[in-house]
Design a protein around this motif. Structure first.
Motif, PDB file in Angstrom:
ATOM      1  N   ASP A 148       0.834  -1.208   0.000  1.00  0.00           N
ATOM      2  CA  ASP A 148       0.000   0.000   0.000  1.00  0.00           C
ATOM      3  C   ASP A 148       0.867   1.256   0.000  1.00  0.00           C
ATOM      4  N   LEU A 149       1.977   1.198   0.724  1.00  0.00           N
ATOM      5  CA  LEU A 149       2.893   2.334   0.763  1.00  0.00           C
ATOM      6  C   LEU A 149       3.505   2.578  -0.616  1.00  0.00           C
ATOM      7  N   LEU A 150       3.886   1.522  -1.296  1.00  0.00           N
ATOM      8  CA  LEU A 150       4.437   1.676  -2.644  1.00  0.00           C
ATOM      9  C   LEU A 150       3.399   2.293  -3.581  1.00  0.00           C
ATOM     10  N   ALA A 151       2.154   1.834  -3.473  1.00  0.00           N
ATOM     11  CA  ALA A 151       1.082   2.411  -4.285  1.00  0.00           C
ATOM     12  C   ALA A 151       0.893   3.887  -3.969  1.00  0.00           C
ATOM     13  N   ALA A 152       1.033   4.250  -2.689  1.00  0.00           N
ATOM     14  CA  ALA A 152       0.890   5.656  -2.290  1.00  0.00           C
ATOM     15  C   ALA A 152       2.008   6.511  -2.869  1.00  0.00           C
ATOM     16  N   VAL A 153       3.221   5.975  -2.922  1.00  0.00           N
ATOM     17  CA  VAL A 153       4.340   6.700  -3.530  1.00  0.00           C
ATOM     18  C   VAL A 153       4.010   7.013  -4.990  1.00  0.00           C
ATOM     19  N   HIS A 154       3.510   6.018  -5.705  1.00  0.00           N
ATOM     20  CA  HIS A 154       3.200   6.205  -7.118  1.00  0.00           C
ATOM     21  C   HIS A 154       1.982   7.108  -7.323  1.00  0.00           C
ATOM     22  N   GLY A 155       1.167   7.260  -6.291  1.00  0.00           N
ATOM     23  CA  GLY A 155      -0.011   8.109  -6.389  1.00  0.00           C
ATOM     24  C   GLY A 155       0.245   9.561  -6.047  1.00  0.00           C
ATOM     25  N   VAL A 156       1.463   9.890  -5.638  1.00  0.00           N
ATOM     26  CA  VAL A 156       1.797  11.268  -5.278  1.00  0.00           C
ATOM     27  C   VAL A 156       1.668  12.189  -6.492  1.00  0.00           C
ATOM     28  N   ASP A 157       1.065  13.349  -6.280  1.00  0.00           N
ATOM     29  CA  ASP A 157       0.969  14.352  -7.348  1.00  0.00           C
ATOM     30  C   ASP A 157       2.276  15.140  -7.379  1.00  0.00           C
ATOM     31  N   HIS A 158       3.254  14.650  -8.128  1.00  0.00           N
ATOM     32  CA  HIS A 158       4.584  15.253  -8.104  1.00  0.00           C
ATOM     33  C   HIS A 158       4.592  16.665  -8.674  1.00  0.00           C
ATOM     34  N   ARG A 159       3.671  16.949  -9.561  1.00  0.00           N
ATOM     35  CA  ARG A 159       3.615  18.308 -10.103  1.00  0.00           C
ATOM     36  C   ARG A 159       3.093  19.281  -9.062  1.00  0.00           C
ATOM     37  N   ALA A 160       2.048  18.921  -8.353  1.00  0.00           N
ATOM     38  CA  ALA A 160       1.483  19.798  -7.329  1.00  0.00           C
ATOM     39  C   ALA A 160       2.493  20.071  -6.219  1.00  0.00           C
ATOM     40  N   LEU A 161       3.367  19.098  -5.948  1.00  0.00           N
ATOM     41  CA  LEU A 161       4.371  19.257  -4.896  1.00  0.00           C
ATOM     42  C   LEU A 161       5.633  19.951  -5.402  1.00  0.00           C
ATOM     43  N   GLY A 162       5.686  20.239  -6.692  1.00  0.00           N
ATOM     44  CA  GLY A 162       6.845  20.914  -7.253  1.00  0.00           C
ATOM     45  C   GLY A 162       8.037  20.014  -7.483  1.00  0.00           C
ATOM     46  N   LEU A 163       7.840  18.686  -7.393  1.00  0.00           N
ATOM     47  CA  LEU A 163       8.967  17.777  -7.572  1.00  0.00           C
ATOM     48  C   LEU A 163       9.472  17.762  -9.010  1.00  0.00           C
ATOM     49  N   ASP A 164       8.609  18.154  -9.947  1.00  0.00           N
ATOM     50  CA  ASP A 164       9.056  18.178 -11.336  1.00  0.00           C
ATOM     51  C   ASP A 164      10.090  19.269 -11.590  1.00  0.00           C
ATOM     52  N   ARG A 165      10.240  20.196 -10.635  1.00  0.00           N
ATOM     53  CA  ARG A 165      11.301  21.206 -10.765  1.00  0.00           C
ATOM     54  C   ARG A 165      12.667  20.637 -10.383  1.00  0.00           C
ATOM     55  N   THR A 166      12.654  19.556  -9.631  1.00  0.00           N
ATOM     56  CA  THR A 166      13.889  18.895  -9.210  1.00  0.00           C
ATOM     57  C   THR A 166      14.176  17.646 -10.034  1.00  0.00           C
ATOM     58  N   LEU A 167      13.124  16.911 -10.357  1.00  0.00           N
ATOM     59  CA  LEU A 167      13.268  15.636 -11.052  1.00  0.00           C
ATOM     60  C   LEU A 167      12.781  15.771 -12.494  1.00  0.00           C
ATOM     61  N   PRO A 168      13.652  15.606 -13.475  1.00  0.00           N
ATOM     62  CA  PRO A 168      13.231  15.732 -14.881  1.00  0.00           C
ATOM     63  C   PRO A 168      12.329  14.579 -15.300  1.00  0.00           C
ATOM     64  N   ASP A 169      11.415  14.871 -16.196  1.00  0.00           N
ATOM     65  CA  ASP A 169      10.519  13.850 -16.742  1.00  0.00           C
ATOM     66  C   ASP A 169      11.215  13.191 -17.934  1.00  0.00           C
ATOM     67  N   PRO A 170      11.490  11.888 -17.874  1.00  0.00           N
ATOM     68  CA  PRO A 170      12.198  11.224 -18.975  1.00  0.00           C
ATOM     69  C   PRO A 170      11.319  10.950 -20.180  1.00  0.00           C
TER      70      PRO A 170
END
Length: 346
Positions: free
Chosen positions: A154-176
């Motif tokens: 369930d934790l792994l599923a939650a990681v994949h369900g994170v809205d990375h754009r809303a959290l601004g992670l796409d500014r740190t992690l490039p989209d391949p």
């Protein structure tokens, strides 16, 4: 956080700090935090948490005006299986603070290595302990282990369900992009070429086959990339933290699923005669509502074995150069598993 009755002056070392390495770390922490506006307090109770395969960890308490903050300093070791960027890990943790995931609070970052001799970060400590073999613990009831196995999934599923754009992670992690699989294969092949000290024809063959069959992914998610019980804290039978985000990136969710279902990690993620890789996949599908592409997953299982072998090649080089204590090297079992996964008879 527990309260204290008196505040300590900013940047004050514990008068009872030990000598030796712990004393050195105490002084370094004191000097480093003295320059931080929110680092006022007395550094105390410094002790080593152990040197993992990728980090050197020191636990300590910071007794300040608001109470006692339990913290951990994570610095790069002299040698290890992987080489990662502390600044990226720090930014990922900061972004995840609003995600709802059980992650440590990122407090301070050192990218230069000057304060502690090596780059590192300081983050909050969370309760619990990690155990690589918690699902194979003979002293733990099977029902409890199965509940934990489901919680990990369930934790792994939650990681994949994170809205990375809303959290601004796409500014740190490039989209391949859709070629996420090929991007990861190229990344680890580059590590192999950099660290290998001798020919590894099995790995060359695996890389060539994987390149030919690399799948595309429709949507990228936050990938942990080292999901395992050894990076999960369990407190009173419940998951309390997911640690070690140093390899996190955007990519195919099947990358993590392949990592946890590869044969080389079966003892960590399965329960003998009760919770198999098939049980794990079925639970993940139920948690996410996504039907797994089994052909693509098979590729990621093979890639995970390849990645494991490359990590061990890096570890071997670190040992031979005197930067690590253990002589990691791809074993016959690792190579046989890899060749079997890529379709070549071992």
């Amino acid at each position: 956080m527990s309260s204290v009755s008196t505040a300590a002056p900013p940047g004050t070392a514990d008068a009872s700090a030990p000598d030796g390495e712990a004393g050195r770390i105490t002084r370094q922490l004191t000097d480093f935090l003295a320059g931080k506006p929110d680092g006022a307090g007395r550094v105390t109770n410094v002790r080593r948490a152990g040197s993992g395969r990728s980090r050197d960890n020191w636990l300590f308490d910071l007794v300040g005006p608001a109470g006692t903050e339990e913290l951990i300093l994570r610095t790069d070791p002299d040698g290890g299986l992987i080489d990662t960027d502390r600044a990226v890990e720090f930014e990922v943790l900061r972004g995840l603070a609003g995600s709802g995931l059980p992650t440590p609070t990122a407090r301070w970052l050192d990218t230069t290595g000057e304060p502690f001799g090596r780059p590192g970060l300081i983050m909050g400590r969370l309760p619990g302990r990690c155990d690589y073999r918690v699902l194979r613990d003979p002293a733990r009831p099977t029902a409890e282990k199965r509940e934990l196995a489901a919680a990990f999934c369930d934790l792994l599923a939650a990681v994949h369900g994170v809205d990375h754009r809303a959290l601004g992670l796409d500014r740190t992690l490039p989209d391949p992009g859709p070629a996420a699989a090929r991007a990861e294969l190229d990344r680890w092949t580059a590590v192999l070429r950099q660290d290998q000290l001798e020919p590894w024809p099995e790995l060359d063959y695996a890389a060539a086959v994987l390149a030919e069959k690399a799948p595309e992914c429709a949507a990228r998610v936050l990938v942990h990339a080292d999901f395992k019980p050894g990076n999960i804290l369990v407190d009173a039978g419940r998951v309390s933290a997911l640690l070690d985000w140093e390899l996190a990136h955007l990519g195919d969710p099947l990358e993590d699923l392949g990592w946890v279902t590869q044969p080389l990690r079966s003892a960590e993620h399965t329960i003998e005669n009760d919770w198999t890789a098939e049980h794990l996949i079925a639970h993940y599908e139920q948690a996410t509502g996504i039907t797994t592409d089994r052909a693509a997953l098979a590729w990621w299982v093979a890639f995970s074995s390849y990645k494991t072998a490359v990590m061990q090649v890096s570890g071997l080089r670190a040992f031979l150069e005197g930067r690590a204590d253990e002589p990691y090297r791809p074993t016959r079992r690792v190579l046989a598993t890899l060749l079997d996964a890529t379709g070549e008879p071992a």
